[in-house]
Scaffold this motif. Structure first.
Motif, mmCIF file in Angstrom:
data_model
loop_
_atom_site.group_PDB
_atom_site.id
_atom_site.type_symbol
_atom_site.label_atom_id
_atom_site.label_comp_id
_atom_site.label_asym_id
_atom_site.label_seq_id
_atom_site.Cartn_x
_atom_site.Cartn_y
_atom_site.Cartn_z
ATOM 1 N N TYR A 1 33.228 -7.201 76.903
ATOM 2 C CA TYR A 1 33.409 -8.183 77.969
ATOM 3 C C TYR A 1 33.223 -7.548 79.349
ATOM 4 C CZ TYR A 1 35.090 -11.237 74.291
ATOM 5 O OH TYR A 1 35.165 -11.987 73.148
ATOM 6 N N ARG B 1 39.000 -11.117 76.410
ATOM 7 C CA ARG B 1 38.226 -12.364 76.458
ATOM 8 C C ARG B 1 38.843 -13.351 77.437
ATOM 9 N NH1 ARG B 1 38.407 -17.346 73.574
ATOM 10 N NH2 ARG B 1 36.346 -18.345 73.395
ATOM 11 N N PHE C 1 37.934 -12.203 80.875
ATOM 12 C CA PHE C 1 36.507 -12.408 81.110
ATOM 13 C C PHE C 1 36.219 -13.872 81.434
ATOM 14 C CE2 PHE C 1 32.385 -13.707 79.393
ATOM 15 C CZ PHE C 1 31.520 -12.904 80.139
#
Length: 370
Positions: A8, A322, A325
């Motif tokens: 990421y 995640r 991100f």
């Protein structure tokens, strides 16, 4: 399925978010199992699963949890808790949980779970806590063997719809020298206010054990008030519906004029951390259906102590990297913003002041060298 090996990289950047030091405050043990582990443990107890293919099972959890309702979302946990009823099962799940946090760059994690949901096959409450701690300790050693470092603590949750709050609070205090760092209440929020467990929160206060309370997820301001004043919460689990107490009076080219209601003002002034979990919030329809609609950025821009969390990595098919991100991609955050979120989490961790300062130093050093 999302894996913890995905790096990421921020849009336009070169830094892998996975390699940055991070803190996880709101992550459920029974929401972070590996699909293959569920399959293995189910086979040992004869529990029937929707599928015995790990990839398909992961997809089943994600689909089942994407319901738009917290009540429906919670049904996926019937499967995970079913395979966490033995010492061996609890220890394995806890060990792998820490391994996965370490692989994602987490340097401190608070793992919350409800012991009362893991006694169906004869374990005592104390035995469940000891089994989980054995797994956490082993996971910490596994991470250290890779050259990384991680510290973890248990958050003992009482189920708010049950009548065992005081008993679970006593359990948490009994194990405060065996890995337990705090207390939580979880489960269906609407209709089950924190005030129902006031005796548990009184006991915790008298024993100086901190509490975080799920509030402002499936219910609104009254639930948050109960968490703050009946539960003496030092953090709000989710807390996204605090935005209901924020009014945008006007907007122009120079910005917005925003008025905070009394509850929002109280939370902001006292720097009560919000354990926000964007992907989970969208799944349960806690706030918005698309990430750009989520109240995270509003709360951040107004100076609330926002933290970023996964809630349930299996159900949301996510990781902390995640989540960061996606927030950066949606709201244009850079490394400085992501560092703020981690420093907020360090300040809110249920650790002694000196340990929190050490975490902050680790975060600052890691981000500065990125």
């Amino acid at each position: 399925m999302t894996t913890v090996t995905e790096d990421y990289v921020l849009p336009g950047g070169t830094t892998a978010i996975r390699t940055l030091p991070k803190i996880s405050l709101h992550d459920h043990l029974d929401g972070g199992l590996r699909p293959q582990t569920i399959i293995d443990l189910a086979a040992t107890i004869g529990y029937e699963l929707p599928t015995t293919d790990a990839v398909e099972l992961g997809e089943w959890f994600s689909t089942q949890s994407d319901s738009g309702s917290l009540v429906e979302y919670l049904k996926a946990f019937d499967v995970t808790t079913a395979v966490m009823q033995t010492k061996e099962g609890l220890t394995r799940v806890a060990r792998e949980f820490v391994q996965d946090l370490g692989s994602d760059g987490v340097i401190y994690g608070e793992i919350r779970w409800a012991p009362e949901q893991h006694v169906a096959r004869g374990l005592t409450l104390d035995e469940t806590v000891e089994a989980v701690q054995a797994g956490l300790d082993a996971g910490v050693e596994d991470v250290r063997a890779t050259g990384a470092s991680i510290r973890v603590g248990q958050l003992i949750s009482a189920m708010r719809h049950a009548d065992r709050g005081l008993e679970i609070a006593e359990l948490a205090v009994r194990h405060r020298d065996n890995g337990v760092v705090g207390f939580d209440i979880a489960g269906a929020e609407a209709g089950f206010p924190a005030g129902n467990l006031r005796d548990a929160f009184d006991f915790l206060a008298h024993n100086y054990l901190p509490a975080t309370v799920h509030a402002g997820e499936a219910d609104g301001l009254e639930s948050i008030k109960g968490a703050l004043f009946d539960g003496r919460a030092l953090r709000l689990g989710h807390g996204v519906r605090l935005a209901e107490d924020i009014t945008v009076e006007s907007e122009d080219e120079e910005g917005s004029y925003v008025v905070l209601g009394p509850v929002a003002q109280w939370v902001k002034d006292r720097e009560i951390a919000l354990e926000l979990a964007p992907s989970s919030n969208l799944q349960t329809n806690a706030w918005g259906t698309e990430l750009h609609e989520h109240a995270f950025d509003l709360l951040y821009q107004l100076g609330f102590r926002v933290t970023v969390n996964t809630d349930n990595r299996l159900m949301s098919n996510t990781s902390l990297s995640r989540e960061l991100f996606q927030l950066a991609e949606t709201f244009g955050y850079d490394l400085d913003d992501l560092q703020v979120f981690q420093l907020n989490a360090a300040a809110a961790a249920f650790l002694p002041l000196e340990d929190r300062e050490d975490l902050a130093d680790q975060i600052s050093a890691g981000f500065e060298s990125a």
